[in-house]
Design a protein around this motif. Structure first.
Motif, short mmCIF file in Angstrom:
data_model
loop_
_atom_site.label_atom_id
_atom_site.label_comp_id
_atom_site.label_asym_id
_atom_site.label_seq_id
_atom_site.Cartn_x
_atom_site.Cartn_y
_atom_site.Cartn_z
N LEU A 116 0.83 -1.20 0.00
CA LEU A 116 0.00 0.00 0.00
C LEU A 116 0.87 1.26 0.00
CD1 LEU A 116 -2.75 1.36 0.19
CD2 LEU A 116 -2.65 1.07 2.67
N GLU A 117 1.96 1.20 0.74
CA GLU A 117 2.87 2.35 0.78
C GLU A 117 3.38 2.70 -0.62
OE1 GLU A 117 6.46 1.66 2.97
OE2 GLU A 117 6.92 3.79 3.14
N GLU A 118 3.75 1.66 -1.38
CA GLU A 118 4.23 1.89 -2.75
C GLU A 118 3.09 2.37 -3.64
OE1 GLU A 118 7.76 -1.49 -2.85
OE2 GLU A 118 5.68 -2.10 -3.10
N ILE A 119 1.91 1.81 -3.45
CA ILE A 119 0.76 2.22 -4.26
C ILE A 119 0.43 3.69 -3.99
CG2 ILE A 119 -1.71 1.83 -4.67
CD1 ILE A 119 -1.18 -1.14 -3.88
N ARG A 120 0.56 4.10 -2.72
CA ARG A 120 0.28 5.50 -2.34
C ARG A 120 1.22 6.48 -3.05
NH1 ARG A 120 -1.80 4.47 3.31
NH2 ARG A 120 -4.00 4.91 2.93
N LYS A 121 2.45 6.04 -3.33
CA LYS A 121 3.41 6.93 -4.00
C LYS A 121 3.03 7.17 -5.44
CE LYS A 121 7.39 5.43 -1.24
NZ LYS A 121 8.49 4.44 -1.26
N GLU A 122 2.24 6.25 -6.03
CA GLU A 122 1.93 6.30 -7.45
C GLU A 122 0.56 6.86 -7.78
OE1 GLU A 122 5.40 5.39 -9.09
OE2 GLU A 122 3.59 5.57 -10.32
N PHE A 123 -0.38 6.73 -6.84
CA PHE A 123 -1.77 7.08 -7.14
C PHE A 123 -2.35 7.98 -6.07
CE2 PHE A 123 -0.93 2.87 -8.95
CZ PHE A 123 -1.33 3.06 -10.27
N ASN A 124 -3.23 8.89 -6.53
CA ASN A 124 -4.00 9.66 -5.56
C ASN A 124 -5.39 9.05 -5.44
OD1 ASN A 124 -5.80 10.75 -7.55
ND2 ASN A 124 -4.18 12.17 -8.17
N SER A 125 -6.15 9.56 -4.48
CA SER A 125 -7.43 8.92 -4.17
C SER A 125 -8.47 9.11 -5.26
CB SER A 125 -7.96 9.44 -2.84
OG SER A 125 -8.09 10.84 -2.89
N ASP A 126 -8.24 10.06 -6.18
CA ASP A 126 -9.16 10.19 -7.31
C ASP A 126 -8.94 9.07 -8.32
OD1 ASP A 126 -10.35 12.49 -6.33
OD2 ASP A 126 -8.83 13.79 -7.23
N GLU A 127 -7.69 8.62 -8.42
CA GLU A 127 -7.39 7.55 -9.36
C GLU A 127 -7.74 6.18 -8.79
OE1 GLU A 127 -3.41 8.97 -11.63
OE2 GLU A 127 -3.22 8.75 -9.46
N LEU A 128 -7.52 6.02 -7.49
CA LEU A 128 -7.69 4.70 -6.86
C LEU A 128 -8.14 4.92 -5.42
CD1 LEU A 128 -7.37 1.64 -7.17
CD2 LEU A 128 -4.97 1.90 -6.52
N VAL A 129 -9.41 4.62 -5.17
CA VAL A 129 -10.00 4.92 -3.86
C VAL A 129 -9.34 4.14 -2.74
CG1 VAL A 129 -11.84 3.19 -3.99
CG2 VAL A 129 -12.22 5.29 -2.70
N LEU A 130 -8.64 3.07 -3.11
CA LEU A 130 -7.92 2.28 -2.10
C LEU A 130 -7.01 3.13 -1.23
CD1 LEU A 130 -6.85 -0.61 -1.11
CD2 LEU A 130 -5.03 -0.26 -2.77
N VAL A 131 -6.39 4.15 -1.84
CA VAL A 131 -5.37 4.90 -1.10
C VAL A 131 -5.98 6.03 -0.27
CG1 VAL A 131 -3.69 4.36 -2.90
CG2 VAL A 131 -4.86 6.57 -2.95
N ARG A 132 -7.29 6.22 -0.34
CA ARG A 132 -7.92 7.25 0.49
C ARG A 132 -7.81 6.84 1.95
NH1 ARG A 132 -13.84 7.92 -0.99
NH2 ARG A 132 -14.09 6.42 0.67
N SER A 133 -7.42 7.77 2.80
CA SER A 133 -7.24 7.42 4.20
C SER A 133 -8.57 7.01 4.81
CB SER A 133 -6.65 8.59 4.97
OG SER A 133 -7.66 9.51 5.30
N GLY A 134 -8.55 5.97 5.57
CA GLY A 134 -9.75 5.47 6.20
C GLY A 134 -10.64 4.67 5.29
N ASN A 135 -10.18 4.40 4.05
CA ASN A 135 -11.00 3.62 3.14
C ASN A 135 -11.24 2.21 3.68
OD1 ASN A 135 -11.96 2.40 0.50
ND2 ASN A 135 -10.06 1.32 0.81
N ARG A 136 -12.53 1.80 3.67
CA ARG A 136 -12.87 0.48 4.21
C ARG A 136 -13.51 -0.42 3.17
NH1 ARG A 136 -17.10 0.97 8.33
NH2 ARG A 136 -17.88 2.42 6.80
#
Length: 158
Positions: A116-136
């Motif tokens: 997830l840490e690596e994914i966070r470096k590449e994508f913002n939450s508009d591109e991939l909701v996974l990286v939105r903080s608190g996403n469940r």
DNA sequence: GCCAACGTTGGC
DNA sequence: GCCAACGTTGGC
């Protein structure tokens, strides 16, 4: 008729409950136990041939570990009627089941987990909701261009 | 173990 | 229909 491009998804599972190794051993599985309407609705919109990233959640470190393919849809989730199951739903009726799921087949495991840490470096939450903080959300749609970039980051599968 | 981010439930 | 209380997910 030419086959359509598959849609892509990301599906979370806690490896203690069900891991990529379990799926490799079983070859295929029904994705039961989903008890969130948004996730269920995403699963309902899956088509046979769609691809799904297998994501290990609630572990150290969380990340994408494998790839699956949708091989069947509209399966009534049997656990909603099993009193002994943690997924038992007393409000679900036999003739009108509330929960259904898709069947997924194992396609492969990536040589390296994409964290997830690596994914966070590449994508913002508009591109991939996974990286939105608190996403469940446990089942997440993935745009094709995001999927291609994930494949580039993931490298080869076994 | 903490807590942020929600979804669900139920009283009114 | 509002909203407070509660439960769950899941990263950290």
């Amino acid at each position: 008729m030419a086959s359509k491009e598959p849609n892509y998804w990301l599906m979370k599972s806690e490896p203690d409950a069900y891991s990529i190794s379990d799926l490799r051993n079983e070859a295929e599985t029904i994705w039961d136990g989903i008890r969130n309407y948004q996730a269920r609705n995403f699963m309902r919109s899956m088509k046979i041939g769609d691809k799904a990233f297998f994501y290990h959640s609630n572990c150290k470190p969380p990340g994408i570990v494998g790839l699956m393919e949708v091989i069947e849809t509209k399966i009534t989730d049997p656990t909603q009627f099993e009193k002994s199951s943690k997924y038992f739903d007393p409000k679900s009726l036999k003739d009108k089941p509330r929960w259904d799921c898709a069947k997924l087949k194992y396609l492969g495991q990536f040589k390296e987990k994409l964290t997830l840490e690596e994914i966070r470096k590449e994508f913002n939450s508009d591109e991939l909701v996974l990286v939105r903080s608190g996403n469940r959300l446990s089942i997440i749609p993935v745009e094709a261009n995001v999927a291609y970039r994930l494949f580039n980051l993931l490298g080869d599968a076994n």
